[in-house]
Design an enzyme around this catalytic site. Structure first.
Site, PDB file in Angstrom:
ATOM      1  N   ASN A 191       0.798  -1.235   0.000  1.00  0.00           N
ATOM      2  CA  ASN A 191       0.000   0.000   0.000  1.00  0.00           C
ATOM      3  C   ASN A 191       0.832   1.288   0.000  1.00  0.00           C
ATOM      4  OD1 ASN A 191      -2.336  -1.632   0.242  1.00  0.00           O
ATOM      5  ND2 ASN A 191      -1.894  -1.828   2.442  1.00  0.00           N
ATOM      6  N   ARG A 192       2.027   1.227  -0.576  1.00  0.00           N
ATOM      7  CA  ARG A 192       2.916   2.404  -0.637  1.00  0.00           C
ATOM      8  C   ARG A 192       3.384   2.857   0.743  1.00  0.00           C
ATOM      9  NH1 ARG A 192       2.640   6.824  -1.456  1.00  0.00           N
ATOM     10  NH2 ARG A 192       4.514   7.377  -2.558  1.00  0.00           N
ATOM     11  N   MET A 193       3.214   2.007   1.779  1.00  0.00           N
ATOM     12  CA  MET A 193       3.618   2.380   3.143  1.00  0.00           C
ATOM     13  C   MET A 193       5.068   1.935   3.359  1.00  0.00           C
ATOM     14  SD  MET A 193       1.090   3.845   4.766  1.00  0.00           S
ATOM     15  CE  MET A 193       1.188   3.396   6.491  1.00  0.00           C
ATOM     16  N   HIS A 194       5.942   2.341   2.469  1.00  0.00           N
ATOM     17  CA  HIS A 194       7.317   1.854   2.480  1.00  0.00           C
ATOM     18  C   HIS A 194       8.085   2.343   3.714  1.00  0.00           C
ATOM     19  CE1 HIS A 194       6.099   1.003  -1.532  1.00  0.00           C
ATOM     20  NE2 HIS A 194       6.095   2.264  -1.893  1.00  0.00           N
TER      21      HIS A 194
END
Ligand code: FMN
Length: 214
Positions: A191-194
């Site tokens: 979810n792009r929560m890198h």
């Protein structure tokens, strides 16, 4: 071509600020070892960005050859386009991307030539034909009219320096070390929560870390 429907979910790992070594060089070595274990092809290939006084950035791949106590070393032609940039502006950035591990490492710092005897020691360890090839690229990034000219030069040099004759180390060839001032470790997450952890060297040479928004 349109790639707007192409996306991957990154789910292979995580990076916790409470679980990292005080020195980023240790983490870099750990990640590099893991890339080698995972059989990432040429994990030591890195994109090197330089920028001369024309203010136009240039980027190309070079091979990392050593991680020292202070930084990273690669070898090249000092008279190449990148060599000219570095003469004008000793700040550089490099980037590794290891897709198999969903990791990116970004390093910036000041760049300087390493000692000539260290460069010569490495040059003399390289395969004979690579040594000859380094002499063909004089100057690297200069224009050549066609491939035949390069091949003729290579064959002539192979006659001058057959297998049993030592190829001298060119004065225009050697290593650069980037002394790490800042290094960011990026681990892809869903979810792009890198995870992004950046180490910065302080005036006291100690490292501080912070987490960055992805
Ligand atoms: C996988 C790979 C590894 C490379 N390794 C090096 C290297 O270690 N040193 C080097 O000078 N060029 C290397 N090159 C070539 C550079 O990308 C570049 O073409 C060359 O250094 C000239 O760059 P410049 O004109 O910006 O100076 C490599 C290219 C690739 C694709």
């Amino acid at each position: 071509m349109d790639f707007t429907d192409q996306r991957l979910s990154y789910e292979k790992g995580e990076l916790d600020q409470n679980d990292i070594p005080a020195s980023p060089l240790e983490l870099l070595k750990t990640w590099m070892s893991q890339a080698l274990e995972q059989k990432v092809q040429e994990p030591y290939a890195m994109s090197l960005a330089t920028c001369g006084t024309d203010m136009k950035p240039s980027v190309r791949i070079v091979l990392l050859r050593e991680i020292t106590d202070t930084g990273i070393i690669f070898y090249t032609n000092y008279e190449s386009a990148k060599g000219e940039d570095i003469k004008e502006n000793p700040n550089a950035e490099v980037l590794f991307f290891w897709h198999e591990l969903e990791r990116q490492v970004r390093i910036s710092g000041a760049i300087a030539k390493i000692a000539a005897d260290k460069s010569a020691a490495y040059f003399q360890k390289r395969p004979h034909d690579s040594q000859v090839g380094a002499w063909v690229s004089e100057p690297q990034s200069g224009e050549v009219v066609n491939r035949a000219v390069m091949e003729e030069r290579f064959e002539q040099l192979k006659t001058d320096y057959p297998e049993n004759v030592q190829v001298p180390t060119p004065k225009f060839w050697g290593g650069y070390e980037i002394t790490i001032e800042k290094i960011e470790f990026w681990q892809g997450r869903a979810n792009r929560m890198h995870d992004r952890i950046v180490y910065t060297k302080g005036d006291d040479a100690d490292w501080s870390t912070k987490r960055l928004l992805p």
